[in-house]
Write an enzyme that holds these catalytic residues in place. Structure first.
Site, mmCIF file in Angstrom:
data_model
loop_
_atom_site.group_PDB
_atom_site.id
_atom_site.type_symbol
_atom_site.label_atom_id
_atom_site.label_comp_id
_atom_site.label_asym_id
_atom_site.label_seq_id
_atom_site.Cartn_x
_atom_site.Cartn_y
_atom_site.Cartn_z
ATOM 1 C CG PHE A 1 32.700 28.089 45.615
ATOM 2 C CD1 PHE A 1 33.279 26.838 45.808
ATOM 3 C CD2 PHE A 1 33.523 29.196 45.610
ATOM 4 C CE1 PHE A 1 34.664 26.697 45.985
ATOM 5 C CE2 PHE A 1 34.900 29.071 45.787
ATOM 6 C CZ PHE A 1 35.473 27.820 45.970
ATOM 7 C CG ASP B 1 29.984 34.701 48.905
ATOM 8 O OD1 ASP B 1 30.544 35.606 48.253
ATOM 9 O OD2 ASP B 1 30.478 33.568 49.051
ATOM 10 C CE LYS C 1 35.574 34.892 42.310
ATOM 11 N NZ LYS C 1 36.602 34.214 41.542
HETATM 12 C C1 LIG Z 1 30.845 33.449 45.676
HETATM 13 C C2 LIG Z 1 32.252 33.163 46.069
HETATM 14 N N1 LIG Z 1 32.602 33.197 47.356
HETATM 15 C C3 LIG Z 1 33.863 32.966 47.761
HETATM 16 C C4 LIG Z 1 34.856 32.682 46.859
HETATM 17 C C5 LIG Z 1 36.258 32.417 47.333
HETATM 18 O O1 LIG Z 1 37.062 33.501 47.012
HETATM 19 P P1 LIG Z 1 38.672 33.350 47.069
HETATM 20 O O2 LIG Z 1 39.040 32.387 45.994
HETATM 21 O O3 LIG Z 1 39.160 34.743 46.818
HETATM 22 O O4 LIG Z 1 39.013 32.853 48.417
HETATM 23 C C6 LIG Z 1 34.544 32.635 45.485
HETATM 24 C C7 LIG Z 1 35.574 32.295 44.501
HETATM 25 O O5 LIG Z 1 35.309 31.862 43.413
HETATM 26 C C8 LIG Z 1 33.216 32.886 45.075
HETATM 27 O O6 LIG Z 1 32.852 32.851 43.806
#
Ligand SMILES: Cc1ncc(COP(=O)(O)O)c(C=O)c1O
Length: 398
Positions: free
Chosen positions: A129, A216, A245
């Protein structure tokens, strides 16, 4: 017109909170709830941590926003702090995780073009994700996130997670690859932990092929796994790392960090964000990093995480309805054997806020400064609720 004029993007639970303090949230009827997932791994210092509240209050009265057309000293200080805790060389600031990943994707494409590749391509993982923008949902390995938004952004090739042979195969057959993008622990994908050996092999393959290794760490970063970034416990160093986050403890901010050649790819005009790295966001994030480092919260995350995993494993020893208990630091998953659709509602009636990801993995991501007493309370509450749920025959035995 909808009952509330909100676009229908979330299946919201029938509860609203008006106040938070540490692990606790208080609803509009005055009821108190223990939050086991910190607004999905955002409030790593707990709700309304005084250091962040004070920093925001103070900065809000001085200067909230200033265009990136000017020098922003707080942004420079935050970039310095992030480089110190990560070992990276340069930072681009965004407002969210998806935007941090967009920056990484654009950076990888520019890097590829500089290598003379006309159609640069990034290896991404199944069950990953990376966000909800068009490029990040295209990189995401979940059809539910993509369905209806076709045509997807091209330039991604997908591999099964933790399968090094798949990466080797792509390396042999695809000359357009310029980078690998993956999560050290797949948060939305069910708390799947990347093997350290797998990541080391990917690092070696990236070096051999001049690919960028891009992690990520939107969810795993900022102390969550017991290290400031998860890779610091895995014996590898990426070229690019994204985070968000926990960086703002609830104030929106994201960052794309890079080192070496990757840190010099962007030039004026190649990327930007009106709000990215504004003084208010940077003041919040500086308070977060200072608190994490001064209070040794990475260590606390490691110790408390182990205490929670040990407690859960011993309480569920031999339980037929538990498939696995796993995690690193305070990023812990309890995988149920079956889906558990009513578990969240049951927990709420007992004053516990639970989050289930990938249909059957209970995700525990409490604050990094959780105390022993709070960790024990979390374990006993979660165990009691799951046992009650199982005893109600809602879970079929193995
Ligand atoms: C691993 C990862 N990358 C990217 C995101 C996307 O982040 P945002 O919701 O702040 O755009 C998330 C959100 O849950 C995530 O867990």
């Amino acid at each position: 017109m909808a009952e509330q004029p909100l676009m229908n993007t979330y299946g919201r639970l029938p509860i609203a909170f008006e106040r938070g303090e540490g692990c606790w949230l208080f609803d509009t009827d005055g009821n108190k709830y223990f939050d086991t997932f910190s607004g999905i791994a955002v409030c790593g210092l707990g709700h309304c941590h005084p250091s962040v509240v004070d920093a925001i209050k103070d900065q809000a009265g001085r200067l909230m926003h200033c265009s990136n057309l000017y020098q922003i000293p707080l942004q420079q200080s935050l970039a310095n702090e992030l480089c110190t805790v990560s070992g990276m060389d340069a930072v681009f600031f965004s407002n969210s995780g998806a935007e941090a990943n967009e920056a990484a994707i654009k950076l990888a494409r520019l890097y590829g073009h500089k290598l003379g590749k006309e159609s640069p391509c990034i290896i991404v993982m199944e069950r990953s994700f990376h966000g909800r923008t068009l490029a990040t949902l295209s990189a995401t390995g979940n059809r539910k996130v993509q369905a209806g938004f076709e045509p997807l952004v091209s330039g991604f090739v997908r591999a099964p997670f933790n399968d090094i042979d798949a990466i080797r195969h792509i390396a042999k057959s695809n000359t357009n690859v310029v980078a690998v993008l993956l999560e050290p622990i797949q948060g939305e994908g069910g708390l799947s932990v990347a093997d350290a050996d797998y990541l080391k092999e990917i690092r070696a393959i990236c070096d051999h092929n001049q690919w960028l290794l891009m992690l990520d760490e939107v969810q795993t970063g900022n102390g969550r796994t017991g290290h400031y970034f998860a890779y610091q416990g895995l014996g590898i160093v990426p070229d690019v790392v994204t985070t968000a986050k926990g960086l703002g403890n609830g104030f929106p901010i994201g960052a794309c960090l890079a080192r070496g050649n990757a840190a010099e790819i962007f030039t004026p005009g190649s990327h930007g964000s009106t709000y990215g790295g504004n003084p208010l966001a940077c003041a919040a994030a500086l308070a977060v990093i200072k608190t994490i480092t001064e209070q040794n919260l990475c260590d606390n995350a490691r110790i408390m995480g182990q205490r929670i995993i040990d407690g859960l494993k011993s309480a569920f020893d031999g339980a037929q309805y538990i498939a696995d208990i796993r995690g690193q630091g305070l990023m812990i998953g309890i995988e149920m054997l079956d889906t558990c659709p009513e578990l969240v509602a049951l927990a709420r009636t007992k004053g516990i806020l639970l989050n289930v990801t990938s249909d059957k993995v209970i995700r525990l991501v409490p604050p990094l400064n959780i105390t022993e007493a709070e960790a024990d309370f979390l374990v006993s509450s979660v165990v009691q609720i799951i046992k009650l749920y199982a005893a109600d025959d809602r879970i079929s035995p193995r």
